[in-house]
Write an enzyme that holds these catalytic residues in place. Sequence first.
Site, PDB file in Angstrom:
ATOM      1  N   GLU A  48      63.900  48.857  18.774  1.00 21.04           N
ATOM      2  CA  GLU A  48      63.672  47.395  17.820  1.00 21.04           C
ATOM      3  C   GLU A  48      62.356  46.949  18.293  1.00 21.04           C
ATOM      4  OE1 GLU A  48      65.892  46.812  15.182  1.00 21.04           O
ATOM      5  OE2 GLU A  48      65.969  48.723  15.110  1.00 21.04           O
ATOM      6  N   ASP A  66      61.002  44.864   4.493  1.00 24.06           N
ATOM      7  CA  ASP A  66      61.788  45.836   4.530  1.00 24.06           C
ATOM      8  C   ASP A  66      62.254  45.729   3.294  1.00 24.06           C
ATOM      9  OD1 ASP A  66      63.292  43.949   5.586  1.00 24.06           O
ATOM     10  OD2 ASP A  66      64.311  45.328   7.168  1.00 24.06           O
ATOM     11  N   THR A  71      63.911  38.912   9.490  1.00 27.41           N
ATOM     12  CA  THR A  71      64.229  39.684  10.522  1.00 27.41           C
ATOM     13  C   THR A  71      64.365  38.962  11.930  1.00 27.41           C
ATOM     14  OG1 THR A  71      63.855  41.661   9.399  1.00 27.41           O
ATOM     15  CG2 THR A  71      64.533  41.915  11.576  1.00 27.41           C
TER      16      THR A  71
END
Length: 263
Positions: A48, A66, A71
């Site tokens: 990640e 995305d 995020t």
Amino acid sequence: MKHAAVRTGLVAAVLTVALLPAAPAGAVTALDTPRGKDLAMRLVSSAENSTLDWRAQYAYIEDIGDGRGYTGGIIGFCSGTSDMLAVVVRYTARRPGNRLARFLPALARVDGTASHSGLGAPFVAAWRAAASDPAFRAAQDEERDRSYLGPAVRRAKADGLHALGQFIYFDAIVMHGPGTDPRSFSGIRATAMRLARTPAQGGSERAYLSAFLTARRAVMRAEGLDTSRIDTEQRPFLAAGNLTLAAPLTWKTYGTTYTITAP
């Protein structure tokens, strides 16, 4: 795709105790222990965040394009998938009047979208500043455990899986969410169970995990995603028969080699 947690019953938990033999010295018995959580987070962070230092990620935040908005944090909480909102709600309950509290209405409005409306640079700055607060870090830890690690480990134990299987489930839930969509963790698991029986059903653990990784890889390839976290991390652990994630562990993600000498 990140939504309701997976639940398991008492009978499944009792069966699991009989299915999981004592682990060898140095092995990880479960990922819901402090040592297991740290190991799981280091493994996930290599994919990640391209680092084993997962504790440096509390301040991380960006829009990675995305379709899930911002995020951020230790496992990639998203403004478009409810869990970033849940983190800020938890933080505000612990620390009323914090710098992120004023963004709660905007986070609620953008949930389910990629929108930055009402957030933007001030929100990003507030998130990064909050990372120095132990209460904010605790809120992230708790939401990770509630929505991702806890459900993954409970489901894995009920399926008769050791630490590697628990990690494989956790990594899948972090990336795909625990919902019922065929592309989610639950959908991938359903596909795998059509290909192989779980240990709880009397099947081979290695054969079942191979089927799960095959099903997950197909989902990732269909979405145009890099599959190295499966191909050069999880598959090698499985091929070596390291079901307990006993150290030392060496693997690659996205071409970079990582090593953990002790759990």
